[in-house]
Design a protein around this motif. Sequence first.
Motif, mmCIF file in Angstrom:
data_model
loop_
_atom_site.group_PDB
_atom_site.id
_atom_site.type_symbol
_atom_site.label_atom_id
_atom_site.label_comp_id
_atom_site.label_asym_id
_atom_site.label_seq_id
_atom_site.Cartn_x
_atom_site.Cartn_y
_atom_site.Cartn_z
ATOM 1 N N VAL A 10 0.842 -1.208 0.000
ATOM 2 C CA VAL A 10 0.000 0.000 0.000
ATOM 3 C C VAL A 10 0.873 1.252 0.000
ATOM 4 O O VAL A 10 0.626 2.206 -0.760
ATOM 5 C CB VAL A 10 -0.940 -0.009 1.222
ATOM 6 N N TRP A 11 1.892 1.252 0.851
ATOM 7 C CA TRP A 11 2.791 2.413 0.919
ATOM 8 C C TRP A 11 3.507 2.630 -0.399
ATOM 9 O O TRP A 11 3.650 3.764 -0.862
ATOM 10 C CB TRP A 11 3.779 2.223 2.057
ATOM 11 N N GLY A 13 2.446 1.755 -3.385
ATOM 12 C CA GLY A 13 1.486 2.257 -4.357
ATOM 13 C C GLY A 13 1.172 3.725 -4.168
ATOM 14 O O GLY A 13 1.105 4.494 -5.132
ATOM 15 N N LEU A 14 0.972 4.144 -2.921
ATOM 16 C CA LEU A 14 0.676 5.549 -2.653
ATOM 17 C C LEU A 14 1.854 6.439 -3.003
ATOM 18 O O LEU A 14 1.679 7.561 -3.507
ATOM 19 C CB LEU A 14 0.305 5.726 -1.176
ATOM 20 N N THR A 21 -2.839 10.290 -6.098
ATOM 21 C CA THR A 21 -3.437 10.104 -4.774
ATOM 22 C C THR A 21 -3.891 11.433 -4.193
ATOM 23 O O THR A 21 -4.986 11.536 -3.612
ATOM 24 C CB THR A 21 -2.421 9.444 -3.817
ATOM 25 N N THR A 198 -6.064 5.627 -10.634
ATOM 26 C CA THR A 198 -4.945 5.419 -9.714
ATOM 27 C C THR A 198 -4.673 3.933 -9.498
ATOM 28 O O THR A 198 -3.526 3.472 -9.552
ATOM 29 C CB THR A 198 -5.249 6.092 -8.359
ATOM 30 N N VAL A 199 -5.747 3.179 -9.247
ATOM 31 C CA VAL A 199 -5.600 1.731 -9.054
ATOM 32 C C VAL A 199 -5.090 1.068 -10.325
ATOM 33 O O VAL A 199 -4.254 0.157 -10.283
ATOM 34 C CB VAL A 199 -6.940 1.125 -8.611
ATOM 35 N N SER A 202 -1.384 1.776 -10.632
ATOM 36 C CA SER A 202 -0.660 1.017 -9.627
ATOM 37 C C SER A 202 -0.574 -0.460 -10.014
ATOM 38 O O SER A 202 0.468 -1.095 -9.850
ATOM 39 C CB SER A 202 -1.348 1.176 -8.269
ATOM 40 N N PHE A 227 -4.361 -2.832 -3.389
ATOM 41 C CA PHE A 227 -4.900 -1.794 -4.261
ATOM 42 C C PHE A 227 -6.188 -1.204 -3.679
ATOM 43 O O PHE A 227 -6.409 0.013 -3.735
ATOM 44 C CB PHE A 227 -5.171 -2.379 -5.656
ATOM 45 N N GLU A 230 -5.399 1.155 -0.845
ATOM 46 C CA GLU A 230 -4.955 2.474 -1.301
ATOM 47 C C GLU A 230 -6.155 3.400 -1.511
ATOM 48 O O GLU A 230 -6.153 4.565 -1.093
ATOM 49 C CB GLU A 230 -4.162 2.341 -2.605
ATOM 50 N N ALA A 234 -7.101 6.771 0.722
ATOM 51 C CA ALA A 234 -7.348 8.059 0.068
ATOM 52 C C ALA A 234 -8.743 8.582 0.402
ATOM 53 O O ALA A 234 -8.935 9.779 0.655
ATOM 54 C CB ALA A 234 -7.182 7.916 -1.446
ATOM 55 N N SER A 292 -12.348 0.676 -6.763
ATOM 56 C CA SER A 292 -11.138 -0.145 -6.805
ATOM 57 C C SER A 292 -11.445 -1.558 -7.294
ATOM 58 O O SER A 292 -10.750 -2.095 -8.163
ATOM 59 C CB SER A 292 -10.502 -0.205 -5.409
#
Length: 302
Positions: A10-11, A13-14, A21, A198-199, A202, A227, A230, A234, A292
Amino acid sequence: MRANFIFSEVWIGLRRNLTMTIAVVITVAVGMAMLGVGLMINAQVGMMKGYWDDKVEVSVFLCTKGSAMESCKGKEVSNAQKEALDTLIKGTPGVKEVFFEDQSAAYQNFQKLYATNKALVSTAKVEDMPQSFRVKVADPNNYKSVVQALQGQPGVSQVLDQAQLVGPFFEMLDKLAFYALAVAIILVLAAALLIGNTVRLSAFNRRRETGIMRLVGASNLYIQLPFVMEGVIAGLIGGVFAAVILIVTKVFLFEELGRYLGDATAQLGWNDVAQTITITMIIGVVICVLASFVTLRRYLRV
């Protein structure tokens, strides 16, 4: 170990999609804030209508000497006409209460109402004030029959329904709430699209890692969870910013509005604000999760 892996993904991806994001957070915040404002306006309008429905009266102004109204013909209302009007009003269906306001009481109310305008108060006299009957109706939405029954009666100068004065204001608030909700829906859709993009980015950037995870037997849910997280993070951050906006709006807009248009019973309470914040945050998170999942089902190839 699995939890550490998911949070590390997660980190990553962000961090990789930081600008996207931020765009998601801002869009969710504005969209949820607009949705919350629309809900708060609806609640405030409902409270004010309930407050003013009990306060709204039909004012029957009586003729004064030298009145310019055609129905008065320059003559002052007689005592016999006042007694006849009192009997007629009390016998009219739908009338709840009747109060008579003489010139002295009308002058005192005039002084209170225009206390800040000393020049106007100093020029007015008691004999300038019209006498009137203040009529409360049982059903505030059924005042027209009372007005029609009293218009044109001998000694009546003018019949004024106070609902006509506050009605346009409430219509404006209803329209404002509708437009706020409409804009909120558009922004929510925009947030869902941004979350999907965004997803999608990623997932594309980590397609090799997800492919390896698939080969070693990882389930689809385990692969998709980072994903989805994330989007949820957000959405939560955006919901927090939206909550701050709603609190500020309550303090600087709705409290002032309630102070001018009613007492404490007509003001939006903090419980209503907390309920609105809870609803908007839940909606924001649900939208993020759905966006997502839908995006992953379409674009994530594992």
